[in-house]
Design an enzyme around this catalytic site. Structure first.
Site, PDB file in Angstrom:
ATOM      1  N   TYR A  88     -11.337 -43.035  28.375  1.00 25.81           N
ATOM      2  CA  TYR A  88     -12.461 -42.144  28.654  1.00 25.81           C
ATOM      3  C   TYR A  88     -11.901 -40.753  28.871  1.00 25.81           C
ATOM      4  O   TYR A  88     -10.721 -40.586  29.221  1.00 25.81           O
ATOM      5  CB  TYR A  88     -13.345 -42.625  29.802  1.00 25.81           C
ATOM      6  N   THR A  89     -12.760 -39.727  28.671  1.00 27.68           N
ATOM      7  CA  THR A  89     -12.272 -38.352  28.814  1.00 27.68           C
ATOM      8  C   THR A  89     -12.053 -37.981  30.276  1.00 27.68           C
ATOM      9  O   THR A  89     -11.171 -37.178  30.586  1.00 27.68           O
ATOM     10  CB  THR A  89     -13.274 -37.359  28.190  1.00 27.68           C
TER      11      THR A  89
ATOM     12  N   GLU B 219     -11.018 -41.334  22.289  1.00 30.37           N
ATOM     13  CA  GLU B 219     -11.542 -40.865  23.576  1.00 30.37           C
ATOM     14  C   GLU B 219     -13.047 -41.088  23.590  1.00 30.37           C
ATOM     15  O   GLU B 219     -13.743 -40.751  22.629  1.00 30.37           O
ATOM     16  CB  GLU B 219     -11.260 -39.364  23.765  1.00 30.37           C
TER      17      GLU B 219
ATOM     18  N   HIS C 139      -6.228 -47.709  27.838  1.00 32.51           N
ATOM     19  CA  HIS C 139      -5.115 -46.871  28.282  1.00 32.51           C
ATOM     20  C   HIS C 139      -4.478 -47.483  29.536  1.00 32.51           C
ATOM     21  O   HIS C 139      -3.254 -47.498  29.691  1.00 32.51           O
ATOM     22  CB  HIS C 139      -5.625 -45.449  28.567  1.00 32.51           C
TER      23      HIS C 139
HETATM   24 ZN   LIG Z   1      -6.561 -42.102  28.649  1.00 36.34          ZN
END
Ligand SMILES: [Zn+2]
Length: 253
Positions: free
Chosen positions: A35-36, A99, A141
């Site tokens: 996610y951003t 993203e 991530h």
């Molecule tokens: Zn990340």
């Protein structure tokens, strides 16, 4: 590079200067989701395309389902940072980074809108099919950088992606009683837990000591696979879910 042809038919282009050559990898074999973590998606897009940020990803999926490509898939984008999966540490060279616009933990973990997830599923499907990326290599991530990173977070609908054929997932075992292990514990059961996490791909030392790193890796596992309780404690639901995931891998089935 001011512009390029998109690899995904549904993408707009906003070229980022932040990329390099892939090192030792011809085709990406990991799809890495983020996610951003910023209040505004437009701000995130500007940052990912700003030479000063020294970060980028191949794609950004906006809340309204718009998909923007910033780096050609043939190039190495800069999104993973210090990471490890199955002993490989140059995750940027082997991955496509996506993203997902979402304010994340700093913004109180807002839900991901339906149309954003629909668009993400179509993008993932296209990437996975074109590159032959196996389901168990569609990762968070936080999977490749436990402790350091928590995105795309415990609200991210991995189950919905799996129902659409994206990613490797099993229904988590219900939370209940039974034995559990936590920071400070040591011995053979801790070693067995670490071995299972390592076999799945997590970067963890098999020491038999439930250390800070072990706690962080267990939390990362929970954030992806047992989202209702992310506490770094290896309860029976966590261990059973991990065991079922491992035994459902194609290489063990
Ligand atoms: Zn990340």
């Amino acid at each position: 590079m001011t512009s390029f042809t998109s690899d995904y038919a549904g993408a707009e282009i906003c070229a980022s200067p932040n990329h390099g050559d892939r090192v030792g990898v011809e085709h990406p074999d990991i799809l890495l989701l983020h996610y951003t973590g910023m209040p505004s998606a437009e701000g995130a897009q500007a940052w990912l395309c700003n030479v000063e940020s020294e970060v980028s990803s191949h794609y950004l999926v906006h809340e309204d389902g718009r998909v923007v490509q910033m780096v050609p898939e043939a190039r190495r984008a800069w999104h993973a940072g210090k990471s490890v999966w199955h002993g490989e540490t140059d995750i940027n060279s082997r991955s496509i980074g996506i993203e997902i616009a979402n304010a994340g933990h700093p913004g109180g973990l807002p839900e991901f809108p339906e149309r954003q997830i629909d668009a993400l599923i179509e993008l993932c499907r296209d990437c996975v099919e074109r590159h032959g990326i196996p389901p168990e290599r569609v990762l968070a991530h936080s999977d490749v950088a436990p402790i350091r990173k928590v995105d795309p977070g415990e609200n991210f609908p991995w189950g919905r992606l799996a129902a659409a054929g994206i990613g490797h997932w099993v229904e988590p075992s219900p939370i209940g009683g039974g034995r559990f292990f936590q920071r400070g514990d040591a011995g053979q059961p801790v070693e067995a837990l670490q071995s299972m996490l390592s076999l799945y791909g997590y970067g963890i030392e098999i020491s038999g000591e439930y250390c800070v790193r072990t706690e962080g890796v267990v939390a990362a596992f929970q954030r992806h696979f047992r989202q209702s309780k992310v506490d770094g404690v290896a309860d029976s639901s966590t261990i059973e879910t991990l065991h079922r995931l491992l035994t459902s891998l194609p290489r063990f089935a």
